[in-house]
Each structure stands twice: as C-alpha cells, then as structure tokens.
Design a protein around this motif. Structure first.
Motif, short mmCIF file in Angstrom:
data_model
loop_
_atom_site.label_atom_id
_atom_site.label_comp_id
_atom_site.label_asym_id
_atom_site.label_seq_id
_atom_site.Cartn_x
_atom_site.Cartn_y
_atom_site.Cartn_z
N ASP A 164 -1.42 -9.36 -15.68
CA ASP A 164 -2.12 -8.08 -15.52
C ASP A 164 -2.85 -8.00 -14.19
O ASP A 164 -2.90 -6.96 -13.55
CB ASP A 164 -3.11 -7.87 -16.68
CG ASP A 164 -2.41 -7.47 -17.97
OD1 ASP A 164 -1.22 -7.09 -17.91
OD2 ASP A 164 -3.04 -7.55 -19.03
N TYR A 165 -3.44 -9.13 -13.76
CA TYR A 165 -4.13 -9.16 -12.48
C TYR A 165 -3.15 -8.85 -11.35
O TYR A 165 -3.43 -8.10 -10.43
CB TYR A 165 -4.76 -10.53 -12.23
CG TYR A 165 -5.82 -10.94 -13.22
CD1 TYR A 165 -6.67 -10.00 -13.79
CD2 TYR A 165 -6.00 -12.27 -13.57
CE1 TYR A 165 -7.66 -10.37 -14.69
CE2 TYR A 165 -6.99 -12.66 -14.46
CZ TYR A 165 -7.81 -11.70 -15.02
OH TYR A 165 -8.79 -12.08 -15.89
N GLN A 166 -1.97 -9.47 -11.42
CA GLN A 166 -0.96 -9.28 -10.39
C GLN A 166 -0.45 -7.84 -10.38
O GLN A 166 -0.18 -7.27 -9.32
CB GLN A 166 0.19 -10.26 -10.61
CG GLN A 166 -0.21 -11.71 -10.38
CD GLN A 166 0.81 -12.71 -10.91
OE1 GLN A 166 1.83 -12.32 -11.49
NE2 GLN A 166 0.54 -13.99 -10.72
N GLY B 175 -9.22 -2.77 -5.35
CA GLY B 175 -9.94 -3.04 -6.60
C GLY B 175 -9.84 -4.49 -7.01
O GLY B 175 -10.83 -5.09 -7.44
N ALA B 176 -8.65 -5.07 -6.86
CA ALA B 176 -8.45 -6.48 -7.23
C ALA B 176 -9.28 -7.40 -6.35
O ALA B 176 -9.84 -8.40 -6.82
CB ALA B 176 -6.97 -6.84 -7.14
N VAL B 177 -9.38 -7.06 -5.06
CA VAL B 177 -10.17 -7.88 -4.13
C VAL B 177 -11.66 -7.77 -4.46
O VAL B 177 -12.37 -8.78 -4.56
CB VAL B 177 -9.91 -7.47 -2.67
CG1 VAL B 177 -10.91 -8.15 -1.74
CG2 VAL B 177 -8.49 -7.82 -2.27
N LEU B 178 -12.13 -6.54 -4.63
CA LEU B 178 -13.56 -6.33 -4.90
C LEU B 178 -13.98 -6.95 -6.23
O LEU B 178 -15.04 -7.59 -6.32
CB LEU B 178 -13.89 -4.83 -4.90
CG LEU B 178 -13.78 -4.12 -3.55
CD1 LEU B 178 -14.04 -2.62 -3.72
CD2 LEU B 178 -14.76 -4.71 -2.55
N LEU B 179 -13.17 -6.75 -7.26
CA LEU B 179 -13.54 -7.23 -8.58
C LEU B 179 -13.16 -8.69 -8.80
O LEU B 179 -13.92 -9.46 -9.40
CB LEU B 179 -12.88 -6.36 -9.66
CG LEU B 179 -13.29 -4.89 -9.69
CD1 LEU B 179 -12.46 -4.13 -10.73
CD2 LEU B 179 -14.77 -4.75 -9.99
N GLY B 180 -11.98 -9.08 -8.31
CA GLY B 180 -11.49 -10.42 -8.58
C GLY B 180 -11.89 -11.47 -7.57
O GLY B 180 -12.06 -12.64 -7.91
N SER C 74 -4.85 -15.67 -4.28
CA SER C 74 -3.95 -15.34 -5.38
C SER C 74 -3.54 -13.88 -5.32
O SER C 74 -2.38 -13.53 -5.56
CB SER C 74 -4.63 -15.64 -6.72
OG SER C 74 -4.91 -17.02 -6.85
N THR C 75 -4.50 -13.01 -5.00
CA THR C 75 -4.20 -11.59 -4.88
C THR C 75 -3.26 -11.32 -3.72
O THR C 75 -2.26 -10.59 -3.86
CB THR C 75 -5.51 -10.79 -4.68
OG1 THR C 75 -6.36 -11.00 -5.81
CG2 THR C 75 -5.23 -9.31 -4.53
N ILE C 76 -3.53 -11.92 -2.57
CA ILE C 76 -2.71 -11.70 -1.38
C ILE C 76 -1.31 -12.25 -1.58
O ILE C 76 -0.31 -11.60 -1.24
CB ILE C 76 -3.38 -12.34 -0.15
CG1 ILE C 76 -4.69 -11.62 0.17
CG2 ILE C 76 -2.44 -12.31 1.06
CD1 ILE C 76 -5.54 -12.31 1.21
N ILE C 77 -1.21 -13.44 -2.17
CA ILE C 77 0.10 -14.05 -2.41
C ILE C 77 0.92 -13.20 -3.37
O ILE C 77 2.14 -13.04 -3.22
CB ILE C 77 -0.07 -15.48 -2.96
CG1 ILE C 77 -0.59 -16.41 -1.85
CG2 ILE C 77 1.27 -16.02 -3.50
CD1 ILE C 77 -0.97 -17.78 -2.33
#
Length: 239
Positions: free
Chosen positions: A129-131, A143-148, A228-231
C-alpha cells in the motif's frame, strides 16, 4: 536511648536523578496512550475502501507517525516531563551529517538484506500500500515523503529511542540498544521489513547513546524510509 545516627530513606519523588530520567510509569502512560491512538487510527483505516490503495497507504503512514508522536507528546504533558528527558533536544549539526551518511549505509544494507530475505524465504511484503501511494503520481509521492519519511521517523524515534531506549539504559547500554531495536523491529511484524527495522533501530540507538538526542536517529530513519519511497518510484517507472 540509642546513640546511633538517625537515617531516613530517600523519597524517590525528591531524587534529582530520578527526576531527569525516563521511568516505568512514563513508559506505561506512553504505551497506554499509543494503544488508544493506534486503535482509533485502525478504525479510521477500516473506513477506507479496500480498492483505494493510495489513500490506504497514505493513511497508514499517517497513523504510524501520529500515534507514537501523539503518545509521547501527551505523556510529556500528563507526566509534566521536559523534552530533554526523552532526548528531544538540540544536537550539533555534524551529528546530523554523520547520521545521514550512516543512513545511506543502512539503505545499502536494506537493499542487500531485503534481496536476500525475499530470495530465501516467503516473508511477506507489507509495503504494497505504501508503494502504491508513492507511485500514484506527484501528490502521492509528496504525501509518501512527508508522512513516511518525515512524520513516521519522528513519531517512532520519539517513542522507541526517546522513551524505550532511554528507559532501558539503566540496565546497560548494550542491553538497551539490542532490546529497544528488537522491540522496534517486532513492532513492524515478522516480514521483509523486520531485519531492516532492527538495523535502523541499532543505528539510531547507538547515535542516541552518543548524542543524547533523538534527532540523529530520526535522520537515519528518514533516509531509509525516503529511499524506499524513491526506489519504489524508480522501479515502477522502469517496469
């Protein structure tokens, strides 16, 4: 009448040392509040349609950061503790730079460990779900960067290093490092993230011990989560 000098047992409430360290009641209050906040978060997550993986991923990031962060901040207020008691204090910029470099090393280990574990076991990938959120577009990525990569590291480091590690140091630094990292790793469940979380936990705890501040650990944690988000985005674009 006895001529022996009269002695009295020190009252822990008047013990200056006890007043400046994390106590078991501090941990109990923090965990109780965190459980309530996590339960509220889970109830809200259940309202998200299962097919809406983007919102689900961002919501999971939000809960994983807000629940521990809220628990620690409310404990500070309820227990009338100072920020410094939980390691929420300034640190020299050089330690943030060192933490960033360590974070890059953790990312390399993350890639190696995840590849090895996924190739040799059937450990579940809980990052789907994160991906999905990170690869859904610009808004999802931000959003993923700010929150995760910002909120979650702050919340989790406040709890696991600021409270748990600091409390356990009374039993020895290495016991505190290993045990707090193990608790942190297991809080993510037994899956592909577990060994990586343990490495992050050890790195952050050692930095916390050296600097007496949670912020270098937040940097290590943030670098790992951001990678992890960038990859995920790079892999999505290449596939």
């Amino acid at each position: 009448m006895s001529n022996q000098p009269h002695t009295t047992r020190a009252d822990p409430r008047n013990d200056p040392a006890a007043a400046t360290r994390v106590t078991w009641p501090d941990l109990a209050v923090t965990i109780a509040i965190a459980i309530v906040l996590y339960l509220i978060g889970i109830l809200l997550l259940l309202q998200v349609p299962q097919e809406d993986t983007v919102v689900a991923g961002l919501a999971q990031f939000a809960v994983s950061g807000l629940a521990p962060l809220g628990a620690v901040l409310l404990t500070l207020a309820v227990r009338k503790r100072k920020l410094a008691h939980f390691g929420i204090t300034r640190v020299a910029p050089k330690w943030l730079a060192i933490a960033f470099v360590i974070g890059l090393g953790v990312v390399a280990m993350n890639i190696g460990i995840t590849s090895l574990v996924s190739a040799t076991t059937d450990a579940a990938d809980v990052q789907a779900d994160y991906q999905s959120a990170a690869t859904s577009g610009v808004a999802g990525f931000v959003g993923a960067v700010l929150l995760g990569a910002i909120l979650t590291p702050i919340g989790e480091e406040f709890l696991f290093r600021g409270v748990v590690f600091t409390l356990l140091t009374r039993y020895g630094v290495w016991i505190a490092v290993i045990l707090s990292a193990a608790i942190f790793a297991l809080s993510h469940g037994v899956n592909l993230a577990t060994p990586v979380a343990f490495v992050v936990g050890v790195s952050a705890a050692l930095l916390m011990n050296k600097t007496k501040s949670v912020w270098p650990g937040v940097v290590v944690h943030a670098v790992n989560n951001a990678s992890s988000t960038i990859i995920s985005v790079i892999y999505f674009q290449l596939s």
